[in-house]
Design a protein around this motif. Structure first.
Motif, PDB file in Angstrom:
ATOM      1  N   PRO A  31      -7.588  11.561  -2.656  1.00  0.00           N
ATOM      2  CA  PRO A  31      -6.285  12.161  -2.329  1.00  0.00           C
ATOM      3  C   PRO A  31      -5.667  11.535  -1.080  1.00  0.00           C
ATOM      4  N   GLY A  32      -4.345  11.431  -1.084  1.00  0.00           N
ATOM      5  CA  GLY A  32      -3.636  10.937   0.079  1.00  0.00           C
ATOM      6  C   GLY A  32      -3.561   9.434   0.186  1.00  0.00           C
ATOM      7  N   HIS A  33      -4.015   8.712  -0.858  1.00  0.00           N
ATOM      8  CA  HIS A  33      -3.969   7.253  -0.852  1.00  0.00           C
ATOM      9  C   HIS A  33      -3.329   6.755  -2.144  1.00  0.00           C
ATOM     10  N   ALA A  34      -2.623   5.640  -2.053  1.00  0.00           N
ATOM     11  CA  ALA A  34      -2.067   4.983  -3.238  1.00  0.00           C
ATOM     12  C   ALA A  34      -2.122   3.485  -3.006  1.00  0.00           C
ATOM     13  N   ALA A  35      -2.233   2.715  -4.087  1.00  0.00           N
ATOM     14  CA  ALA A  35      -2.299   1.255  -3.976  1.00  0.00           C
ATOM     15  C   ALA A  35      -1.657   0.635  -5.197  1.00  0.00           C
ATOM     16  N   GLY A  36      -1.024  -0.515  -4.992  1.00  0.00           N
ATOM     17  CA  GLY A  36      -0.392  -1.217  -6.095  1.00  0.00           C
ATOM     18  C   GLY A  36      -0.408  -2.719  -5.908  1.00  0.00           C
ATOM     19  N   VAL A  37      -0.389  -3.439  -7.024  1.00  0.00           N
ATOM     20  CA  VAL A  37      -0.259  -4.892  -7.026  1.00  0.00           C
ATOM     21  C   VAL A  37       1.227  -5.198  -7.132  1.00  0.00           C
ATOM     22  N   THR A  38       1.698  -6.140  -6.333  1.00  0.00           N
ATOM     23  CA  THR A  38       3.119  -6.484  -6.364  1.00  0.00           C
ATOM     24  C   THR A  38       3.364  -7.646  -7.321  1.00  0.00           C
ATOM     25  N   ARG A  39       4.606  -7.855  -7.652  1.00  0.00           N
ATOM     26  CA  ARG A  39       4.955  -8.967  -8.542  1.00  0.00           C
ATOM     27  C   ARG A  39       4.707 -10.298  -7.857  1.00  0.00           C
ATOM     28  N   CYS A  44       4.002 -10.626  -0.403  1.00  0.00           N
ATOM     29  CA  CYS A  44       2.761  -9.857  -0.331  1.00  0.00           C
ATOM     30  C   CYS A  44       2.233  -9.619  -1.739  1.00  0.00           C
ATOM     31  N   GLY A  45       0.935  -9.447  -1.857  1.00  0.00           N
ATOM     32  CA  GLY A  45       0.321  -9.254  -3.159  1.00  0.00           C
ATOM     33  C   GLY A  45      -0.126  -7.825  -3.407  1.00  0.00           C
ATOM     34  N   LEU A  46      -0.320  -7.057  -2.330  1.00  0.00           N
ATOM     35  CA  LEU A  46      -0.788  -5.679  -2.446  1.00  0.00           C
ATOM     36  C   LEU A  46       0.038  -4.792  -1.529  1.00  0.00           C
ATOM     37  N   VAL A  47       0.139  -3.524  -1.893  1.00  0.00           N
ATOM     38  CA  VAL A  47       0.724  -2.531  -0.998  1.00  0.00           C
ATOM     39  C   VAL A  47      -0.179  -1.304  -1.036  1.00  0.00           C
ATOM     40  N   TRP A  48      -0.511  -0.791   0.133  1.00  0.00           N
ATOM     41  CA  TRP A  48      -1.359   0.389   0.259  1.00  0.00           C
ATOM     42  C   TRP A  48      -0.619   1.429   1.077  1.00  0.00           C
ATOM     43  N   VAL A  75       0.441  -8.244   6.351  1.00  0.00           N
ATOM     44  CA  VAL A  75       1.628  -9.017   6.737  1.00  0.00           C
ATOM     45  C   VAL A  75       2.801  -8.125   7.141  1.00  0.00           C
ATOM     46  N   ALA A  76       2.743  -6.848   6.791  1.00  0.00           N
ATOM     47  CA  ALA A  76       3.813  -5.922   7.177  1.00  0.00           C
ATOM     48  C   ALA A  76       3.230  -4.521   7.227  1.00  0.00           C
ATOM     49  N   ALA A  77       3.784  -3.713   8.100  1.00  0.00           N
ATOM     50  CA  ALA A  77       3.322  -2.332   8.223  1.00  0.00           C
ATOM     51  C   ALA A  77       4.485  -1.441   8.607  1.00  0.00           C
ATOM     52  N   GLU A  78       4.390  -0.206   8.171  1.00  0.00           N
ATOM     53  CA  GLU A  78       5.371   0.803   8.524  1.00  0.00           C
ATOM     54  C   GLU A  78       4.639   2.131   8.471  1.00  0.00           C
ATOM     55  N   ASP A  79       5.217   3.166   8.972  1.00  0.00           N
ATOM     56  CA  ASP A  79       4.579   4.469   8.980  1.00  0.00           C
ATOM     57  C   ASP A  79       4.039   4.815   7.595  1.00  0.00           C
ATOM     58  N   GLY A  80       2.723   4.854   7.459  1.00  0.00           N
ATOM     59  CA  GLY A  80       2.100   5.269   6.211  1.00  0.00           C
ATOM     60  C   GLY A  80       1.908   4.196   5.165  1.00  0.00           C
ATOM     61  N   ALA A  81       2.295   2.938   5.445  1.00  0.00           N
ATOM     62  CA  ALA A  81       2.179   1.893   4.430  1.00  0.00           C
ATOM     63  C   ALA A  81       1.872   0.541   5.055  1.00  0.00           C
ATOM     64  N   LEU A 147     -10.250  -7.290  -3.505  1.00  0.00           N
ATOM     65  CA  LEU A 147     -10.198  -5.866  -3.197  1.00  0.00           C
ATOM     66  C   LEU A 147      -8.757  -5.413  -3.323  1.00  0.00           C
ATOM     67  N   GLY A 148      -8.457  -4.675  -4.374  1.00  0.00           N
ATOM     68  CA  GLY A 148      -7.098  -4.217  -4.606  1.00  0.00           C
ATOM     69  C   GLY A 148      -6.795  -2.891  -3.949  1.00  0.00           C
ATOM     70  N   ALA A 149      -7.833  -2.116  -3.664  1.00  0.00           N
ATOM     71  CA  ALA A 149      -7.668  -0.813  -3.031  1.00  0.00           C
ATOM     72  C   ALA A 149      -8.937  -0.499  -2.248  1.00  0.00           C
ATOM     73  N   VAL A 150      -8.772   0.092  -1.089  1.00  0.00           N
ATOM     74  CA  VAL A 150      -9.933   0.458  -0.259  1.00  0.00           C
ATOM     75  C   VAL A 150      -9.722   1.864   0.304  1.00  0.00           C
ATOM     76  N   PRO A 151      -9.601   2.879  -0.559  1.00  0.00           N
ATOM     77  CA  PRO A 151      -9.208   4.204  -0.077  1.00  0.00           C
ATOM     78  C   PRO A 151     -10.213   4.889   0.839  1.00  0.00           C
TER      79      PRO A 151
END
Length: 176
Positions: A31-39, A44-48, A75-81, A147-151
């Protein structure tokens, strides 16, 4: 506490200065985590995303400048992502059918790269809380895993060898 960013296939979201176009989403039971592969066209290739600020801080440290192709780099960060760059494009959420279609040599090369990546992560002082197939991304064309997700990423206890074995269990599953 950070807010959880919605990640859905086809959704375009901003993470810092990066515009992230989500192609596929990982199935996460944490719970509280999400992950995706980008186009493949994105930088970037992943977003968490996560609501857990301590986890986000661990990601920044663990994935600041990884050397392995199986690890992303923040390569990029913002509140919660966070957005991560991968060594190549062409990643997709792991599925057993695609894995079984790989040649034996491609599968062994992919597993070797994954083990090297886990070793680097452990050497940096982190573990994954038990890596699962649903946390992996697969590049069928290159025969590579990442590693596509590391919750459940957390600090490794150097006295607890069990933590390392739990992360490596998935390698045995994939060899089987």
């Amino acid at each position: 506490m950070s807010r959880l960013r919605p990640i859905a296939p086809g959704a375009v979201m901003r993470v810092g200065a990066a515009s992230v176009d989500v192609a596929e989403v990982f199935r996460l039971k944490t719970p509280g985590h999400a992950a995706g592969v980008t186009r493949a066209t994105q930088l970037c290739g992943l977003v968490w995303t996560s609501r857990d600020e301590a986890w986000l801080e661990h990601v920044h440290v663990a994935f600041a400048a990884p050397r392995s192709a199986a690890l992303g780099r923040v390569v990029a960060a913002e509140d919660g992502a966070v957005a991560l760059a991968l060594a190549s494009a062409g990643w997709s959420v792991f599925d057993d059918t695609s894995w079984r279609a790989l040649t034996r040599s491609d599968a062994l090369r992919a597993l070797t790269g994954l083990v090297d990546a886990l070793g680097e992560l452990h050497a940096a002082g982190f573990w994954l809380g038990g890596l699962r197939r649903r946390h992996l991304a697969l590049d069928v064309a290159r025969g590579a895993l990442c590693l596509g997700a590391v919750p459940r990423l957390s600090v490794l206890d150097p006295d607890d060898v069990e933590q390392v074995w739990r992360d490596l269990r998935v390698v045995g599953e994939l060899l089987f």
